[in-house]
Design a protein around this motif. Structure first.
Motif, mmCIF file in Angstrom:
data_model
loop_
_atom_site.group_PDB
_atom_site.id
_atom_site.type_symbol
_atom_site.label_atom_id
_atom_site.label_comp_id
_atom_site.label_asym_id
_atom_site.label_seq_id
_atom_site.Cartn_x
_atom_site.Cartn_y
_atom_site.Cartn_z
ATOM 1 N N GLY A 32 0.781 -1.234 0.000
ATOM 2 C CA GLY A 32 0.000 0.000 0.000
ATOM 3 C C GLY A 32 0.807 1.274 0.000
ATOM 4 N N LEU A 33 2.113 1.199 0.285
ATOM 5 C CA LEU A 33 2.936 2.411 0.306
ATOM 6 C C LEU A 33 3.474 2.699 -1.095
ATOM 7 C CD1 LEU A 33 4.464 4.706 1.736
ATOM 8 C CD2 LEU A 33 6.339 3.086 2.126
ATOM 9 N N HIS A 34 3.210 3.907 -1.568
ATOM 10 C CA HIS A 34 3.731 4.369 -2.857
ATOM 11 C C HIS A 34 4.230 5.796 -2.664
ATOM 12 C CE1 HIS A 34 2.010 0.885 -4.890
ATOM 13 N NE2 HIS A 34 0.898 1.103 -4.205
ATOM 14 N N TRP A 35 5.276 6.148 -3.385
ATOM 15 C CA TRP A 35 5.815 7.502 -3.273
ATOM 16 C C TRP A 35 6.454 7.903 -4.590
ATOM 17 C CZ3 TRP A 35 8.450 3.219 -1.650
ATOM 18 C CH2 TRP A 35 9.786 3.085 -2.056
ATOM 19 N N GLN A 36 6.669 9.193 -4.750
ATOM 20 C CA GLN A 36 7.406 9.735 -5.886
ATOM 21 C C GLN A 36 8.836 10.026 -5.452
ATOM 22 O OE1 GLN A 36 5.392 12.844 -8.336
ATOM 23 N NE2 GLN A 36 3.757 12.692 -6.808
ATOM 24 N N SER A 37 9.768 9.841 -6.363
ATOM 25 C CA SER A 37 11.161 10.178 -6.065
ATOM 26 C C SER A 37 11.247 11.625 -5.603
ATOM 27 C CB SER A 37 12.027 9.973 -7.307
ATOM 28 O OG SER A 37 12.054 8.617 -7.670
ATOM 29 N N GLY A 38 12.024 11.855 -4.532
ATOM 30 C CA GLY A 38 12.169 13.180 -3.959
ATOM 31 C C GLY A 38 11.303 13.403 -2.730
ATOM 32 N N GLN A 39 10.233 12.616 -2.581
ATOM 33 C CA GLN A 39 9.442 12.711 -1.359
ATOM 34 C C GLN A 39 10.191 12.050 -0.199
ATOM 35 O OE1 GLN A 39 5.546 11.042 -2.842
ATOM 36 N NE2 GLN A 39 4.769 13.002 -2.061
ATOM 37 N N TYR A 40 9.687 12.265 1.023
ATOM 38 C CA TYR A 40 10.322 11.664 2.187
ATOM 39 C C TYR A 40 9.294 10.930 3.040
ATOM 40 C CZ TYR A 40 8.631 15.680 4.964
ATOM 41 O OH TYR A 40 7.864 16.626 5.596
ATOM 42 N N ILE A 41 9.805 10.090 3.921
ATOM 43 C CA ILE A 41 8.950 9.378 4.874
ATOM 44 C C ILE A 41 9.433 9.709 6.283
ATOM 45 C CG2 ILE A 41 8.356 7.522 3.293
ATOM 46 C CD1 ILE A 41 10.828 6.781 6.054
ATOM 47 N N ARG A 42 8.635 9.352 7.274
ATOM 48 C CA ARG A 42 9.080 9.423 8.655
ATOM 49 C C ARG A 42 9.192 8.002 9.182
ATOM 50 N NH1 ARG A 42 5.346 14.602 10.303
ATOM 51 N NH2 ARG A 42 6.796 16.189 9.559
ATOM 52 N N LEU A 43 10.293 7.758 9.855
ATOM 53 C CA LEU A 43 10.611 6.419 10.325
ATOM 54 C C LEU A 43 10.441 6.338 11.831
ATOM 55 C CD1 LEU A 43 11.871 3.599 9.531
ATOM 56 C CD2 LEU A 43 14.071 4.599 10.211
ATOM 57 N N GLY A 44 9.704 5.337 12.290
ATOM 58 C CA GLY A 44 9.562 5.070 13.710
ATOM 59 C C GLY A 44 10.163 3.726 14.065
ATOM 60 N N LEU A 45 10.630 3.616 15.300
ATOM 61 C CA LEU A 45 11.302 2.403 15.768
ATOM 62 C C LEU A 45 10.484 1.791 16.913
ATOM 63 C CD1 LEU A 45 14.965 3.804 15.907
ATOM 64 C CD2 LEU A 45 13.755 2.795 13.945
ATOM 65 N N PRO A 46 9.457 1.025 16.602
ATOM 66 C CA PRO A 46 8.542 0.542 17.651
ATOM 67 C C PRO A 46 9.170 -0.442 18.624
ATOM 68 C CG PRO A 46 8.042 -0.499 15.546
ATOM 69 C CD PRO A 46 9.024 0.590 15.257
ATOM 70 N N THR A 47 10.285 -1.064 18.262
ATOM 71 C CA THR A 47 10.919 -2.031 19.167
ATOM 72 C C THR A 47 11.987 -1.390 20.051
ATOM 73 O OG1 THR A 47 12.667 -2.642 17.595
ATOM 74 C CG2 THR A 47 10.565 -3.831 17.441
ATOM 75 N N LYS A 48 12.193 -0.063 19.884
ATOM 76 C CA LYS A 48 13.268 0.614 20.604
ATOM 77 C C LYS A 48 12.724 1.629 21.602
ATOM 78 C CE LYS A 48 16.388 -1.453 18.050
ATOM 79 N NZ LYS A 48 17.146 -2.606 18.592
#
Length: 231
Positions: A32-48
């Motif tokens: 379900g995740l799609h993006w265009q080159s140049g866009q950004y995501i936010r990363l979470g670390l649920p196990t940390k």
């Protein structure tokens, strides 16, 4: 806020120490995740157990979606944040959360030249944009001016692409004076016929934009910005 964005659960494919304090993280693309080159995501670390006030970090994929995985690169600096310290402990198969995508730092219609400037780890979205543009077989010039004091992330990739594509020109520089000289040369050659993409810290991007609009006489609407905040 990241929690207001679409979120996806995924897992680490690999974490590689590239050089110095640079690291590359590859993450499985969740359904379900799609993006265009140049866009950004936010990363979470649920196990940390991240103790920073900010529990997620913005990262720009360094390759188009067609690569088949999220290719993320970062650096830690001398004193890593809690988030970066925890990120460096990730193992293949460990869970991560992806929020996004966000941003409009994306390719225009490929009917005119592209001038791209990156400082340090700001190269990540530009690598994706360049790879995307080359895969579309554009014949218009693409100029990359890449400045870093010590290590140029993905330099070998850019050198290979420059050897393969006559319209892609690589300028590796190591200081402000060399960067300004390369920028001035491109503005004198292309002027306002090109789109200018800038990526790096806010201080660097602001300075380069000012240089382009004053010394280079580039219209502000020809300039696209991507600012990196914090480590």
């Amino acid at each position: 806020m990241a929690t207001d964005l679409p979120s996806y659960q995924s897992e680490v494919l690999s974490l590689t120490h590239v050089a110095n304090d640079y690291y590359e993280l590859k993450v499985k693309i969740p359904a379900g995740l799609h993006w265009q080159s140049g866009q950004y995501i936010r990363l979470g670390l649920p196990t940390k157990a991240v103790t920073d006030q900010k529990k997620v970090r913005a990262l720009s994929p360094a390759a188009p979606e067609e690569a088949g995985y999220l290719q993320l690169a970062t650096r830690t600096r001398q004193t890593p944040s809690s988030f970066k310290t925890q990120l460096l402990e990730l193992q293949p198969g460990e869970a991560v959360t992806i929020y996004g995508p966000l941003g409009n730092f994306t390719l225009p219609t490929l009917d005119h030249p592209l001038v791209m400037f990156a400082s340090g780890v700001g190269i990540t979205p530009l690598r994706a944009l360049i790879q995307d543009a080359l895969s579309q077989k554009t014949t218009n010039p693409i100029e990359l001016i890449f400045t870093a004091h010590d290590y140029h992330l993905y330099q070998a990739d850019f050198e290979a692409w420059a050897a393969q594509h006559a319209n892609f020109h690589l300028h590796i520089v190591k200081n402000r004076q060399a960067a300004q000289a390369a920028l001035l040369a491109t503005t004198q050659h292309y002027g306002n016929t090109a789109d200018y993409f800038l990526s790096g810290s806010e201080t660097v991007v602001d300075a380069v934009q000012t240089f382009l609009t004053t010394t280079g006489a580039i219209n502000a609407d020809q300039i696209h910005r991507d600012v990196l905040y914090g480590y």
